[in-house]
Design an enzyme around this catalytic site. Sequence first.
Site, PDB file in Angstrom:
ATOM      1  N   THR A 112     -11.927 -65.192  62.754  1.00  0.00           N
ATOM      2  CA  THR A 112     -11.241 -66.043  63.363  1.00  0.00           C
ATOM      3  C   THR A 112     -11.711 -66.469  64.410  1.00  0.00           C
ATOM      4  O   THR A 112     -12.319 -65.976  65.385  1.00  0.00           O
ATOM      5  CB  THR A 112      -9.740 -65.512  63.584  1.00  0.00           C
ATOM      6  OG1 THR A 112      -9.420 -64.399  62.704  1.00  0.00           O
ATOM      7  CG2 THR A 112      -8.598 -66.434  63.888  1.00  0.00           C
ATOM      8  N   HIS A 132     -12.282 -48.771  76.155  1.00  0.00           N
ATOM      9  CA  HIS A 132     -11.071 -48.335  76.211  1.00  0.00           C
ATOM     10  C   HIS A 132     -11.085 -46.845  75.720  1.00  0.00           C
ATOM     11  O   HIS A 132     -10.160 -46.477  75.189  1.00  0.00           O
ATOM     12  CB  HIS A 132     -10.310 -49.168  75.125  1.00  0.00           C
ATOM     13  CG  HIS A 132      -9.970 -50.711  75.491  1.00  0.00           C
ATOM     14  ND1 HIS A 132      -9.860 -51.684  74.674  1.00  0.00           N
ATOM     15  CD2 HIS A 132     -10.183 -51.370  76.777  1.00  0.00           C
ATOM     16  CE1 HIS A 132      -9.834 -52.889  75.517  1.00  0.00           C
ATOM     17  NE2 HIS A 132     -10.087 -52.534  76.518  1.00  0.00           N
TER      18      HIS A 132
END
Length: 318
Positions: free
Chosen positions: A279, A138
């Site tokens: 997570t 990115h």
Amino acid sequence: ISREFSRRPKLSQYNTIDDAVKLLQEAKNIIVLTGAGISTSLGIPDFRSKDTGLYSKLAHLGLSDPQEVFDIHIFREDPRIFFSIAKDILPTEKKYSPTHGFIKLLQDKGKLLTNYTQNIDNIEANAGVRAEKMVQCHGSFATATCVKCNFKVPGDAIFDDIREGKVPECSACVESIATLKPQGLKRKRSSTGNQKDRKEFEDSSDEDDYEIPTPGVMKPDITFFGEDLPDEFGQRLVHHDRELADLVIVIGTSLKVAPVAEVPGILPRNVPQIYISRTPVSHTDFDIDLLGDSDVVVSELCRRAGWNLEHHMIPADE
Ligand code: CNA
């Protein structure tokens, strides 16, 4: 890449942390895919962590979706929205986390094929990960480009403005506007183009008569939603790394942003994949999930592998 994406089945022979250690020790060409979670221990917020992630702090901006901060169309309409939060993800000093140190250690051991990073903080370089071992999927804050005239500057030329929450202006545009002769300016009101009007325009000393061009905004060379990823991402992954990789380690990313999220699905099925994050993800199956703070997990992996991962954030007795 999207067309080739599909959910990969788990490889049943790999399950435990010791399996992960063995894979690390044996691998020769590791792809490490990283996200914002590897920089949070340095105080840089990620996107989606509850209460601490950037998205939880954006309510005051009146956006319908927090991702709009990184939407190229919204940036073009009002760059102030992006620059009001950009300072939060711009590192202030040349530090790196133990997880960045782990990637550098893999490089030192000749095992790092490529670190595909979604991060834009450029912190991998602080740890010593070489540019040719890295794809900044990115982009990064390392350079910035004028949206109007494409003038490019090193990223640190606009860091002061970013840290003050200001919209950085293009110095090349500012310079060329300053040297514009009145003839080069457009008149605000429509003119009939006849001799009399032109004479009035040339004689006028009233600045209000001219439409003064505004300088372009300097946009850090990070990939916004709605922009293409650097060519190197797909080229290197599909035409080079896919054939060579013998282990994939995904660290600190929720894998929600395509096309990077599709990387695990396009690699050969027999290449083992390890996921390290606080997570778990449910949309992709990894062979081994090591859930927890990535700095702690990589430290433990190195300890079990007998590798020396030195970093001031790792207590000497752990
Ligand atoms: P995300 O969606 O916020 O996911 C981050 C993941 O990392 C979550 O699953 C967290 O639970 C986990 N996590 C957070 N801290 C830790 C930790 N200490 N140890 C282990 N796991 C942790 O962010 P993604 O990277 O998945 O999203 C991709 C975006 C984020 C990219 O486009 C980046 O440009 C963008 N981003 C980058 C930065 C940065 O460069 N540091 C910061 C914020 C956002």
